[in-house]
Design a protein around this motif. Sequence first.
Motif, short mmCIF file in Angstrom:
data_model
loop_
_atom_site.label_atom_id
_atom_site.label_comp_id
_atom_site.label_asym_id
_atom_site.label_seq_id
_atom_site.Cartn_x
_atom_site.Cartn_y
_atom_site.Cartn_z
N ASP A 50 0.86 -1.19 0.00
CA ASP A 50 0.00 0.00 0.00
C ASP A 50 0.89 1.24 0.00
O ASP A 50 1.02 1.96 1.00
CB ASP A 50 -0.91 -0.02 1.23
N TYR A 51 1.49 1.51 -1.15
CA TYR A 51 2.47 2.59 -1.23
C TYR A 51 1.84 3.97 -1.21
O TYR A 51 2.47 4.94 -0.79
CB TYR A 51 3.34 2.41 -2.48
N SER A 52 0.60 4.10 -1.68
CA SER A 52 -0.06 5.40 -1.61
C SER A 52 -0.28 5.81 -0.16
O SER A 52 -0.03 6.97 0.21
CB SER A 52 -1.38 5.37 -2.38
N SER A 53 -0.73 4.86 0.69
CA SER A 53 -0.89 5.18 2.12
C SER A 53 0.46 5.44 2.77
O SER A 53 0.60 6.33 3.61
CB SER A 53 -1.60 4.03 2.84
N LEU A 54 1.46 4.65 2.38
CA LEU A 54 2.80 4.83 2.94
C LEU A 54 3.31 6.23 2.66
O LEU A 54 3.85 6.90 3.55
CB LEU A 54 3.75 3.78 2.37
N ASN A 55 3.15 6.70 1.44
CA ASN A 55 3.60 8.06 1.10
C ASN A 55 2.82 9.11 1.87
O ASN A 55 3.40 10.12 2.31
CB ASN A 55 3.45 8.28 -0.41
N ARG A 56 1.52 8.91 2.05
CA ARG A 56 0.73 9.88 2.82
C ARG A 56 1.23 9.96 4.26
O ARG A 56 1.31 11.04 4.84
CB ARG A 56 -0.75 9.49 2.80
N VAL A 57 1.54 8.81 4.84
CA VAL A 57 2.00 8.78 6.23
C VAL A 57 3.37 9.43 6.35
O VAL A 57 3.63 10.24 7.26
CB VAL A 57 2.03 7.33 6.75
#
Length: 369
Positions: free
Chosen positions: A330-337
């Motif tokens: 889940d790289y989109s969530s990882l980048n957001r975090v």
Amino acid sequence: MQVTMGVLLSAGRYQKLLAGHWNGWRLRALAEERNLGVRTVVAHPAALSGGLNEGYAAVPTARGWHEELVRGLPRVYHNRIVLPDPAQARALRQLNGDQHTVVFNETNRWRRQMVYEMLRALPETRDLVPPTQPYAGPPREPGLYLLATSRRAVRDRCMLLQRDRRGVCWQLDPRGGLGKPLSLPAEATPAPFSPGSDWKTVLISRLDRPPVGPQGHVVEWRFYLHREDQAGAWTLAGAVAKEDIVWEPGRPALTWRVREALLLTFGRETSSSLEDTLSSSALAVARNLSLFLPGIAHLATDFWVNREGLPILIDLTGHYRTHWLERVGDYSSLNRVLEHPARFARLVTRMGVAKLDVDFGRSRNAKWS
């Protein structure tokens, strides 16, 4: 508009940074400066508490971290000190008290008992928190109990106990069975807390049902939350289900996306509504906790869920690990975090203190631009 965000580290971690640690963080800081207009400078609080508008800090460069004298110190600081010693705590308080600075995530690891008392004081989160008290011997009433010194190393510092109606305590196998009866005297110290355990920090929580997860595994349902970049409201940044308590030595902990794990555990009929329940519960925890600790800008909550789909808050942290999101892709969530502290610093700088309710006890009307 370029924003400078200060990042606070302990003196020890600061020296490790200068020695070349955390290269990935340096590269991300350079990307945030280029893409978001947020420049990062790293310091330990004692270097900034002299009352002057300058101090030595580490800045990211293409060749590494470089210490330099920074003139015009940041107004916004992201605190990454987990357990400050007394000198660091005094320096943090002094920095917080400055009318022209904001420090967000002022504490990164909360005492479970303190947090539970806060959350139990408000109706929205009262039922999410298990009844918890300091350990004073094995439980005397029938039921299911969790013993833990902390949730940081739960694999070897926690125990599930089941006390039957005859008064016998059983150690619970988290895969569904019971182990050997412990038959503990009232003041005995059960393994794995001895030797060397500080029993002043051990808490015992009463649970109503055993936790469940996909394929018979006990999992933590983890939700990452942060204050949204546009208005400062709490929002869900990502979620993951990760194997908890025990697993075979040498084997990586199993990890699922939350939706997949709920489907495997509860089936299609109830998984969607449970995902909504868990998301709403996580947001309620963030909102209510920030009433008591207004400087929080991000946190992660861990829930257990029983067979009836009822969540119980097991842990929360403001200095959370993100590699679980990478494991499930889940790289989109990882980048957001990962980008959130920089985005939040930009928001605070542009919108002012009072609008975001992150001032540390200062006047709600005091606002700077």
